[in-house]
Motif scaffolding. Structure first.
Motif, mmCIF file in Angstrom:
data_model
loop_
_atom_site.group_PDB
_atom_site.id
_atom_site.type_symbol
_atom_site.label_atom_id
_atom_site.label_comp_id
_atom_site.label_asym_id
_atom_site.label_seq_id
_atom_site.Cartn_x
_atom_site.Cartn_y
_atom_site.Cartn_z
ATOM 1 N N THR A 151 0.834 -1.205 0.000
ATOM 2 C CA THR A 151 0.000 0.000 0.000
ATOM 3 C C THR A 151 0.867 1.252 0.000
ATOM 4 O O THR A 151 0.568 2.238 -0.708
ATOM 5 C CB THR A 151 -0.938 0.000 1.221
ATOM 6 O OG1 THR A 151 -1.667 -1.239 1.265
ATOM 7 C CG2 THR A 151 -1.928 1.158 1.155
ATOM 8 N N ARG A 152 1.934 1.227 0.766
ATOM 9 C CA ARG A 152 2.861 2.368 0.772
ATOM 10 C C ARG A 152 3.452 2.599 -0.615
ATOM 11 O O ARG A 152 3.640 3.750 -1.034
ATOM 12 C CB ARG A 152 3.986 2.115 1.780
ATOM 13 C CG ARG A 152 3.599 2.336 3.237
ATOM 14 C CD ARG A 152 4.769 2.016 4.144
ATOM 15 N NE ARG A 152 4.443 2.272 5.546
ATOM 16 C CZ ARG A 152 5.193 1.897 6.565
ATOM 17 N NH1 ARG A 152 6.338 1.259 6.347
ATOM 18 N NH2 ARG A 152 4.828 2.165 7.802
ATOM 19 N N HIS A 153 3.741 1.531 -1.318
ATOM 20 C CA HIS A 153 4.285 1.649 -2.679
ATOM 21 C C HIS A 153 3.304 2.396 -3.577
ATOM 22 O O HIS A 153 3.704 3.292 -4.339
ATOM 23 C CB HIS A 153 4.574 0.260 -3.233
ATOM 24 C CG HIS A 153 4.882 0.243 -4.692
ATOM 25 N ND1 HIS A 153 5.950 0.913 -5.250
ATOM 26 C CD2 HIS A 153 4.229 -0.365 -5.733
ATOM 27 C CE1 HIS A 153 5.961 0.720 -6.555
ATOM 28 N NE2 HIS A 153 4.924 -0.047 -6.885
ATOM 29 N N LEU A 154 2.029 2.049 -3.502
ATOM 30 C CA LEU A 154 1.030 2.725 -4.327
ATOM 31 C C LEU A 154 0.917 4.201 -3.962
ATOM 32 O O LEU A 154 0.772 5.067 -4.839
ATOM 33 C CB LEU A 154 -0.332 2.045 -4.164
ATOM 34 C CG LEU A 154 -0.434 0.584 -4.606
ATOM 35 C CD1 LEU A 154 -1.849 0.061 -4.359
ATOM 36 C CD2 LEU A 154 -0.055 0.423 -6.067
ATOM 37 N N PHE A 185 -3.145 -2.696 5.358
ATOM 38 C CA PHE A 185 -3.687 -1.623 4.512
ATOM 39 C C PHE A 185 -4.074 -0.417 5.366
ATOM 40 O O PHE A 185 -3.738 0.731 5.030
ATOM 41 C CB PHE A 185 -4.901 -2.159 3.755
ATOM 42 C CG PHE A 185 -5.667 -1.116 2.977
ATOM 43 C CD1 PHE A 185 -5.214 -0.677 1.742
ATOM 44 C CD2 PHE A 185 -6.851 -0.583 3.478
ATOM 45 C CE1 PHE A 185 -5.926 0.273 1.018
ATOM 46 C CE2 PHE A 185 -7.566 0.368 2.763
ATOM 47 C CZ PHE A 185 -7.100 0.807 1.528
ATOM 48 N N GLN A 186 -4.756 -0.657 6.471
ATOM 49 C CA GLN A 186 -5.162 0.432 7.361
ATOM 50 C C GLN A 186 -3.940 1.193 7.890
ATOM 51 O O GLN A 186 -3.952 2.426 7.952
ATOM 52 C CB GLN A 186 -5.965 -0.119 8.541
ATOM 53 C CG GLN A 186 -7.349 -0.630 8.191
ATOM 54 C CD GLN A 186 -8.035 -1.262 9.386
ATOM 55 O OE1 GLN A 186 -7.494 -2.167 10.017
ATOM 56 N NE2 GLN A 186 -9.208 -0.769 9.717
ATOM 57 N N GLU A 187 -2.902 0.456 8.275
ATOM 58 C CA GLU A 187 -1.707 1.092 8.832
ATOM 59 C C GLU A 187 -1.051 2.006 7.815
ATOM 60 O O GLU A 187 -0.610 3.117 8.149
ATOM 61 C CB GLU A 187 -0.725 0.020 9.305
ATOM 62 C CG GLU A 187 -1.195 -0.759 10.520
ATOM 63 C CD GLU A 187 -0.370 -2.006 10.776
ATOM 64 O OE1 GLU A 187 0.661 -2.191 10.078
ATOM 65 O OE2 GLU A 187 -0.749 -2.802 11.650
ATOM 66 N N ALA A 188 -0.970 1.557 6.567
ATOM 67 C CA ALA A 188 -0.337 2.376 5.531
ATOM 68 C C ALA A 188 -1.153 3.626 5.261
ATOM 69 O O ALA A 188 -0.586 4.721 5.078
ATOM 70 C CB ALA A 188 -0.178 1.555 4.248
ATOM 71 N N PRO A 192 -10.397 3.316 6.637
ATOM 72 C CA PRO A 192 -11.710 2.660 6.727
ATOM 73 C C PRO A 192 -11.759 1.664 7.882
ATOM 74 O O PRO A 192 -10.757 1.019 8.216
ATOM 75 C CB PRO A 192 -11.837 1.949 5.377
ATOM 76 C CG PRO A 192 -10.423 1.689 4.964
ATOM 77 C CD PRO A 192 -9.621 2.854 5.472
ATOM 78 N N ASP A 193 -12.927 1.555 8.505
ATOM 79 C CA ASP A 193 -13.105 0.569 9.566
ATOM 80 C C ASP A 193 -13.287 -0.840 9.011
ATOM 81 O O ASP A 193 -12.981 -1.822 9.691
ATOM 82 C CB ASP A 193 -14.333 0.912 10.418
ATOM 83 C CG ASP A 193 -14.149 2.209 11.192
ATOM 84 O OD1 ASP A 193 -12.997 2.505 11.577
ATOM 85 O OD2 ASP A 193 -15.145 2.929 11.386
ATOM 86 N N GLU A 194 -13.786 -0.930 7.790
ATOM 87 C CA GLU A 194 -14.058 -2.203 7.147
ATOM 88 C C GLU A 194 -13.554 -2.155 5.705
ATOM 89 O O GLU A 194 -13.444 -1.070 5.124
ATOM 90 C CB GLU A 194 -15.562 -2.494 7.123
ATOM 91 C CG GLU A 194 -16.160 -2.861 8.468
ATOM 92 C CD GLU A 194 -15.770 -4.279 8.889
ATOM 93 O OE1 GLU A 194 -15.756 -5.165 8.016
ATOM 94 O OE2 GLU A 194 -15.471 -4.481 10.072
ATOM 95 N N PRO A 195 -13.257 -3.312 5.121
ATOM 96 C CA PRO A 195 -12.943 -3.319 3.688
ATOM 97 C C PRO A 195 -14.098 -2.740 2.880
ATOM 98 O O PRO A 195 -15.254 -2.775 3.305
ATOM 99 C CB PRO A 195 -12.744 -4.808 3.385
ATOM 100 C CG PRO A 195 -12.374 -5.430 4.693
ATOM 101 C CD PRO A 195 -13.137 -4.659 5.724
ATOM 102 N N ALA A 196 -13.776 -2.230 1.691
ATOM 103 C CA ALA A 196 -14.825 -1.692 0.828
ATOM 104 C C ALA A 196 -15.840 -2.765 0.484
ATOM 105 O O ALA A 196 -17.041 -2.500 0.360
ATOM 106 C CB ALA A 196 -14.203 -1.127 -0.455
ATOM 107 N N LEU A 197 -15.375 -3.991 0.340
ATOM 108 C CA LEU A 197 -16.228 -5.158 0.105
ATOM 109 C C LEU A 197 -15.584 -6.368 0.761
ATOM 110 O O LEU A 197 -14.356 -6.433 0.898
ATOM 111 C CB LEU A 197 -16.400 -5.433 -1.393
ATOM 112 C CG LEU A 197 -17.336 -4.536 -2.206
ATOM 113 C CD1 LEU A 197 -17.212 -4.896 -3.685
ATOM 114 C CD2 LEU A 197 -18.783 -4.688 -1.741
#
Length: 351
Positions: A184-187, A215-218, A227-232
């Motif tokens: 995620t950091r790379h993106l 993902f949340q940490e990045a 986000p508290d939850e994944p998008a899906l």
């Protein structure tokens, strides 16, 4: 203290020895209420059925076991049928673990017994696997903790992936959160992407949950909304579900995401194909990433940016721990975390 026998189970549950035998050999032939009473008695006693109790006690079966859910993906199988040279490329997570275990087991003179999604449930696992092997590896969420407790009183058990549910068992996991955080950091840092969405698995998938935490940490480190939850969330994490997730996210309206990050490669491959059908260019219009590093990610178009986990090494290490445990029953249990690596390919704008 001697190991409990079928006679002990029959006495405690108030049934005949023949009934106890049928519960394990042909469970459907026994009424559900009686079957549960027998299984509860077996759990309390720590009874594990064996076709060769003497062989089990002396660990002379020469067989190691692996139990895992059935991860077959019809779309991946179709890929293989369409390209006879692609068999190796469509090997999935469980296939790679099996290869790793087979290679290490052969090196130590063992055969490998595989149990995938046994229809009879945990009691069928105990009957069909635990009594026929010297020790076995179990993927997380495959067997209830209480059943593992019973089995592990008689056999070495190694837990693969997920949290360490039983402290006295050996345990191997990969650095799921670290890998997804770096990806995620790379993106964010290298490609300047800000609108990111994560497609996860079911809440009982420990690996997928760990990846979402990364993902949340990045996002938090970059000052982006967390986000508290994944998008899906998806249930089986296969190609078809990844394709449907991509379609759903496109149809939500509002500002389109700049990147879709999937909890595994199978879903990401399905998403790539769905996006192509919708005329969404990857990576020009949207980046797509996965996790696992299955070989299929190399040959799809565009090639898939992912986090490669050492799946075969996971299987090999499981065998090494089982063999060590068989030779040294008093050894302290270990918990190993295997490193992962970000593989940068075309689907994120690299390559």
């Amino acid at each position: 203290m001697s190991a409990p026998t079928v006679y002990d189970v029959a006495e405690r549950s108030g049934v005949s020895i023949a009934t106890v035998s049928r519960v394990y050999r042909t469970p459907d032939s026994v009424r559900a209420q009686t079957r549960e009473r027998v299984l509860e008695a077996a759990r309390e006693l720590g009874y594990v059925p064996s076709g060769n109790a003497r062989g089990l006690a002396s660990r002379t079966t020469g067989v190691l076991g692996l139990c895992f859910p059935d991860y077959a993906d019809p779309d991946a199988e179709a890929d293989a049928e369409a390209d006879s040279d692609a068999d190796d490329a469509v090997m999935l997570y469980s296939d790679q673990i099996i290869r790793g275990m087979e290679r290490a087991a052969r090196r130590h003179g063992y055969a490998l017994l595989i149990a995938a999604s046994l229809e009879g449930g945990p009691e069928s696992l105990v009957a069909k696997v635990a009594g026929r092997v010297d020790g076995f590896a179990v993927l997380a969420q495959t067997v209830p903790t209480e059943d593992l407790e019973v089995i592990s009183r008689r056999l070495p058990v190694v837990m693969l992936a997920g949290p360490r549910e039983i402290d006295h068992l050996d345990h191997i996991v990969v650095a799921n959160a670290d890998g997804e955080r770096e990806l995620t950091r790379h993106l964010i840092e290298d490609h300047g992407l800000r609108r990111l969405v994560f497609v996860g698995g079911d809440t009982d998938s420990p690996d997928a949950e760990a990846r979402f935490r990364g993902f949340q940490e990045a996002c938090r480190d970059a000052g982006l909304p967390v986000p508290d939850e994944p998008a899906l969330r998806t249930t089986m994490m296969k190609q078809a579900e990844g394709a449907l997730a991509a379609e759903t996210l496109l149809d939500r309206g509002g500002e389109r995401p700049e990147a879709m990050l999937f909890a595994n490669d199978q879903m990401a491959v399905g998403a790539l194909r769905a996006l192509a059908r919708r005329g969404v260019r990857v990576p020009q219009d949207m980046a797509v990433t996965g996790f696992d590093g299955i070989p299929l990610g190399r040959i799809v178009q565009p090639s898939l940016t992912t986090v490669r986990q050492p799946i075969r090494r996971l299987g090999e290490q499981a065998v090494e721990l089982l063999v060590q445990r068989l030779s040294d029953t008093g050894r302290e249990p270990v918990s190993l975390t295997l490193p992962v690596s970000v593989i940068r390919r075309t689907s994120c704008g690299c390559g």
